[in-house]
Design a protein around this motif. Structure first.
Motif, PDB file in Angstrom:
ATOM      1  N   TYR A  16       0.823  -1.209   0.000  1.00 36.20           N
ATOM      2  CA  TYR A  16       0.000   0.000   0.000  1.00 36.20           C
ATOM      3  C   TYR A  16       0.859   1.262   0.000  1.00 36.20           C
ATOM      4  O   TYR A  16       0.478   2.273  -0.587  1.00 36.20           O
ATOM      5  N   GLU A  23      -5.257   1.056  -3.257  1.00 34.03           N
ATOM      6  CA  GLU A  23      -6.395   1.507  -2.444  1.00 34.03           C
ATOM      7  C   GLU A  23      -7.631   1.789  -3.292  1.00 34.03           C
ATOM      8  O   GLU A  23      -8.743   1.771  -2.781  1.00 34.03           O
ATOM      9  N   GLU A  24      -7.451   2.028  -4.584  1.00 33.96           N
ATOM     10  CA  GLU A  24      -8.584   2.235  -5.488  1.00 33.96           C
ATOM     11  C   GLU A  24      -9.255   0.911  -5.845  1.00 33.96           C
ATOM     12  O   GLU A  24     -10.400   0.890  -6.284  1.00 33.96           O
ATOM     13  N   ASP A  25      -8.538  -0.186  -5.643  1.00 34.91           N
ATOM     14  CA  ASP A  25      -9.013  -1.493  -6.077  1.00 34.91           C
ATOM     15  C   ASP A  25      -9.429  -2.418  -4.937  1.00 34.91           C
ATOM     16  O   ASP A  25     -10.137  -3.403  -5.184  1.00 34.91           O
ATOM     17  N   THR A  27     -10.928  -2.325  -0.933  1.00 34.86           N
ATOM     18  CA  THR A  27     -11.434  -1.480   0.155  1.00 34.86           C
ATOM     19  C   THR A  27     -10.851  -1.874   1.504  1.00 34.86           C
ATOM     20  O   THR A  27     -10.683  -1.017   2.367  1.00 34.86           O
ATOM     21  N   ARG A  29      -8.139  -2.863   4.356  1.00 37.03           N
ATOM     22  CA  ARG A  29      -6.787  -2.381   4.650  1.00 37.03           C
ATOM     23  C   ARG A  29      -6.108  -3.346   5.613  1.00 37.03           C
ATOM     24  O   ARG A  29      -6.715  -3.802   6.584  1.00 37.03           O
ATOM     25  N   THR A  47     -15.953  -9.700   0.831  1.00 39.83           N
ATOM     26  CA  THR A  47     -15.698  -9.528  -0.598  1.00 39.83           C
ATOM     27  C   THR A  47     -14.471 -10.358  -0.971  1.00 39.83           C
ATOM     28  O   THR A  47     -13.373  -9.826  -1.137  1.00 39.83           O
ATOM     29  N   GLU A  50     -11.607  -9.537  -3.481  1.00 37.83           N
ATOM     30  CA  GLU A  50     -10.456  -8.691  -3.163  1.00 37.83           C
ATOM     31  C   GLU A  50      -9.197  -9.516  -2.928  1.00 37.83           C
ATOM     32  O   GLU A  50      -8.087  -9.013  -3.096  1.00 37.83           O
TER      33      GLU A  50
END
Length: 185
Positions: A16, A23-25, A27, A29, A47, A50
């Protein structure tokens, strides 16, 4: 504990920091996760797609393209002839990571009228290094996130062609395949 070598970053948060476009792809962290722990958390989360995205980013580019190729080959019954042709170009670059094979994958991918899953994998190979423009022009290096985004688009695009009932099984298999690629013997 399995030794892991084939990762761009051992610690998830390092990805990151180095490639903020992630971070755009994704959500979610990471919080003090290794990359493998984060993959596992994503795969079990709300999700799980991801996890596919994170794997595309965390694998070295050549490994990511090969992983995308292998994922699509596992569900080749949902692919078209163009996809298979593009996968062959990606595989050619993986086995011969020279400029001529990279440019061939890039050129054919860019010429495609529709960006199907196989086209995205070929573009991932094409954007892996070198320049995004022809060899007779000043070099334009691809941003470090493009290969991951292309591989991610290819895999998720192919998964979208599978029935909802079958999707989780394939998604988890693809995540396991990525994790296996990170291991060393």
């Amino acid at each position: 504990m399995t030794e892991r070598k084939n990762l761009r970053f051992e610690v998830a948060a390092e990805l990151y920091k180095a490639i903020p476009e992630v971070e755009e792809d994704i959500t979610a962290r990471p919080v003090n996760h290794t990359s493998i722990e984060f993959i596992e958390a994503l795969a079990e989360g709300q999700t799980p797609e991801e996890a596919i995205t994170f794997c595309a980013y965390i694998l070295p580019r050549r490994f990511s393209v090969w992983w995308g190729h292998e994922c699509l080959k596992r569900i080749s019954d949902v692919l078209e002839e163009t996809d298979l042709e593009m996968l062959a170009l990606a595989a050619k670059w993986v086995s011969d990571p020279e400029e001529h094979s990279r440019y061939e994958a890039l050129d054919r991918g860019m010429e495609a009228k529709v960006h199907t899953p196989g086209v995205w994998i070929a573009l991932g190979a094409g954007w892996s290094s070198g320049s995004m423009v022809g060899p007779d022009m000043p070099s334009v290096p691809p941003p470090p996130f493009l290969t991951a985004r292309a591989v991610n688009a290819g895999i998720l695009g192919a998964l979208a062609r599978i029935t909802l009932a079958e999707r989780p099984e394939h998604l988890q298999r693809f995540v396991r395949m990525a994790k296996m690629l990170t291991e060393t013997e």
